[in-house]
Write a protein that holds these residues in place. Sequence first.
Motif, PDB file in Angstrom:
ATOM      1  N   PHE A 158      -7.627   4.440  -8.022  1.00 54.44           N
ATOM      2  CA  PHE A 158      -6.934   3.262  -7.520  1.00 54.44           C
ATOM      3  C   PHE A 158      -5.788   3.598  -6.565  1.00 54.44           C
ATOM      4  CE2 PHE A 158      -8.951   1.393 -11.354  1.00 54.44           C
ATOM      5  CZ  PHE A 158      -9.800   0.528 -10.677  1.00 54.44           C
ATOM      6  N   PRO A 159      -4.959   4.602  -6.855  1.00 51.50           N
ATOM      7  CA  PRO A 159      -3.968   4.971  -5.836  1.00 51.50           C
ATOM      8  C   PRO A 159      -4.604   5.473  -4.537  1.00 51.50           C
ATOM      9  CG  PRO A 159      -3.239   5.768  -7.950  1.00 51.50           C
ATOM     10  CD  PRO A 159      -4.640   5.250  -8.135  1.00 51.50           C
ATOM     11  N   ALA A 160      -5.729   6.164  -4.633  1.00 54.10           N
ATOM     12  CA  ALA A 160      -6.401   6.631  -3.414  1.00 54.10           C
ATOM     13  C   ALA A 160      -6.902   5.449  -2.585  1.00 54.10           C
ATOM     14  CB  ALA A 160      -7.561   7.553  -3.774  1.00 54.10           C
ATOM     15  N   LEU A 161      -7.450   4.453  -3.239  1.00 57.11           N
ATOM     16  CA  LEU A 161      -7.883   3.252  -2.518  1.00 57.11           C
ATOM     17  C   LEU A 161      -6.697   2.524  -1.889  1.00 57.11           C
ATOM     18  CD1 LEU A 161     -10.557   1.859  -5.005  1.00 57.11           C
ATOM     19  CD2 LEU A 161     -10.956   2.919  -2.791  1.00 57.11           C
ATOM     20  N   ALA A 162      -5.595   2.456  -2.624  1.00 56.05           N
ATOM     21  CA  ALA A 162      -4.393   1.796  -2.095  1.00 56.05           C
ATOM     22  C   ALA A 162      -3.832   2.558  -0.900  1.00 56.05           C
ATOM     23  CB  ALA A 162      -3.340   1.679  -3.191  1.00 56.05           C
ATOM     24  N   MET A 163      -3.859   3.885  -0.958  1.00 53.33           N
ATOM     25  CA  MET A 163      -3.384   4.688   0.175  1.00 53.33           C
ATOM     26  C   MET A 163      -4.265   4.479   1.399  1.00 53.33           C
ATOM     27  SD  MET A 163      -2.422   8.254  -1.608  1.00 53.33           S
ATOM     28  CE  MET A 163      -0.861   8.855  -1.074  1.00 53.33           C
ATOM     29  N   GLY A 164      -5.557   4.446   1.219  1.00 54.40           N
ATOM     30  CA  GLY A 164      -6.460   4.211   2.332  1.00 54.40           C
ATOM     31  C   GLY A 164      -6.235   2.850   2.961  1.00 54.40           C
ATOM     32  N   ARG A 165      -6.027   1.856   2.123  1.00 52.72           N
ATOM     33  CA  ARG A 165      -5.759   0.508   2.648  1.00 52.72           C
ATOM     34  C   ARG A 165      -4.426   0.461   3.378  1.00 52.72           C
ATOM     35  NH1 ARG A 165      -7.233  -4.835   2.250  1.00 52.72           N
ATOM     36  NH2 ARG A 165      -5.524  -6.307   1.978  1.00 52.72           N
ATOM     37  N   ALA A 166      -3.409   1.106   2.847  1.00 54.41           N
ATOM     38  CA  ALA A 166      -2.088   1.110   3.497  1.00 54.41           C
ATOM     39  C   ALA A 166      -2.149   1.797   4.852  1.00 54.41           C
ATOM     40  CB  ALA A 166      -1.065   1.799   2.602  1.00 54.41           C
ATOM     41  N   ILE A 167      -2.835   2.910   4.928  1.00 53.03           N
ATOM     42  CA  ILE A 167      -2.952   3.627   6.200  1.00 53.03           C
ATOM     43  C   ILE A 167      -3.745   2.802   7.206  1.00 53.03           C
ATOM     44  CG2 ILE A 167      -3.958   5.670   7.289  1.00 53.03           C
ATOM     45  CD1 ILE A 167      -3.213   7.186   4.686  1.00 53.03           C
ATOM     46  N   SER A 168      -4.803   2.157   6.732  1.00 53.31           N
ATOM     47  CA  SER A 168      -5.596   1.315   7.613  1.00 53.31           C
ATOM     48  C   SER A 168      -4.768   0.163   8.180  1.00 53.31           C
ATOM     49  CB  SER A 168      -6.801   0.769   6.846  1.00 53.31           C
ATOM     50  OG  SER A 168      -7.482  -0.189   7.602  1.00 53.31           O
ATOM     51  N   GLN A 169      -3.985  -0.469   7.329  1.00 58.47           N
ATOM     52  CA  GLN A 169      -3.147  -1.580   7.789  1.00 58.47           C
ATOM     53  C   GLN A 169      -2.049  -1.096   8.735  1.00 58.47           C
ATOM     54  OE1 GLN A 169      -3.596  -4.883   7.222  1.00 58.47           O
ATOM     55  NE2 GLN A 169      -5.509  -4.319   6.224  1.00 58.47           N
ATOM     56  N   ALA A 170      -1.508   0.082   8.486  1.00 59.85           N
ATOM     57  CA  ALA A 170      -0.471   0.628   9.366  1.00 59.85           C
ATOM     58  C   ALA A 170      -1.061   0.939  10.746  1.00 59.85           C
ATOM     59  CB  ALA A 170       0.141   1.884   8.760  1.00 59.85           C
ATOM     60  N   ILE A 227       7.287   5.457   2.938  1.00 58.69           N
ATOM     61  CA  ILE A 227       7.921   5.058   1.677  1.00 58.69           C
ATOM     62  C   ILE A 227       6.873   4.476   0.733  1.00 58.69           C
ATOM     63  CG2 ILE A 227       9.538   3.432   0.636  1.00 58.69           C
ATOM     64  CD1 ILE A 227      11.305   3.843   3.123  1.00 58.69           C
ATOM     65  N   GLY A 228       5.996   3.632   1.268  1.00 58.36           N
ATOM     66  CA  GLY A 228       4.932   3.055   0.446  1.00 58.36           C
ATOM     67  C   GLY A 228       3.965   4.103  -0.080  1.00 58.36           C
ATOM     68  N   LEU A 229       3.608   5.056   0.770  1.00 54.28           N
ATOM     69  CA  LEU A 229       2.705   6.125   0.319  1.00 54.28           C
ATOM     70  C   LEU A 229       3.348   6.985  -0.764  1.00 54.28           C
ATOM     71  CD1 LEU A 229       1.049   7.294   3.663  1.00 54.28           C
ATOM     72  CD2 LEU A 229       0.035   5.923   1.848  1.00 54.28           C
ATOM     73  N   ALA A 230       4.642   7.217  -0.655  1.00 58.19           N
ATOM     74  CA  ALA A 230       5.340   7.990  -1.694  1.00 58.19           C
ATOM     75  C   ALA A 230       5.322   7.249  -3.025  1.00 58.19           C
ATOM     76  CB  ALA A 230       6.767   8.277  -1.254  1.00 58.19           C
ATOM     77  N   MET A 231       5.512   5.945  -2.978  1.00 54.88           N
ATOM     78  CA  MET A 231       5.473   5.150  -4.218  1.00 54.88           C
ATOM     79  C   MET A 231       4.078   5.155  -4.834  1.00 54.88           C
ATOM     80  SD  MET A 231       8.403   4.082  -4.810  1.00 54.88           S
ATOM     81  CE  MET A 231       9.919   4.172  -3.905  1.00 54.88           C
ATOM     82  N   ILE A 232       3.060   5.029  -3.998  1.00 55.37           N
ATOM     83  CA  ILE A 232       1.682   5.050  -4.500  1.00 55.37           C
ATOM     84  C   ILE A 232       1.352   6.420  -5.087  1.00 55.37           C
ATOM     85  CG2 ILE A 232      -0.742   4.897  -3.815  1.00 55.37           C
ATOM     86  CD1 ILE A 232       0.155   2.857  -1.688  1.00 55.37           C
ATOM     87  N   GLU A 233       1.768   7.475  -4.421  1.00 54.48           N
ATOM     88  CA  GLU A 233       1.495   8.833  -4.900  1.00 54.48           C
ATOM     89  C   GLU A 233       2.203   9.113  -6.215  1.00 54.48           C
ATOM     90  OE1 GLU A 233      -0.449  12.375  -4.878  1.00 54.48           O
ATOM     91  OE2 GLU A 233      -0.718  10.756  -3.444  1.00 54.48           O
ATOM     92  N   SER A 234       3.381   8.526  -6.403  1.00 56.27           N
ATOM     93  CA  SER A 234       4.094   8.740  -7.658  1.00 56.27           C
ATOM     94  C   SER A 234       3.307   8.172  -8.834  1.00 56.27           C
ATOM     95  CB  SER A 234       5.496   8.139  -7.597  1.00 56.27           C
ATOM     96  OG  SER A 234       5.434   6.728  -7.578  1.00 56.27           O
TER      97      SER A 234
END
Length: 90
Positions: free
Chosen positions: A25-37, A57-64
């Motif tokens: 789920f964090p990997a999917l969220a990171m992919g979506r965040a990068i796509s939107q950016a 900042i968002g990627l750091a929170m997701i990775e945590s």
Amino acid sequence: MSDMTWFTIISTLGAALAVAIGMMFPALAMGRAISQALDALARQPEAEKSVMRTLFIGLAMIESLAIYVLVIVLIILFRNPLLEYLVTGS
């Protein structure tokens, strides 16, 4: 097989499942965040600094979240409180 063997097998499988779900789920969220950016940068290239700062900042929170999952799984595998209960037989 003894109770200890079954307990170890089940704990290991549970930990593997937790890592798989907890990292998916964090990997999917990171992919979506990068796509939107990237989409935002394509629309407004002049907002690059603001978008990139917010993205990191968002990627750091997701990775945590993924790191927390890994820490909890390692605690369950190597310092399982139920294992002490099983060994003493109480």
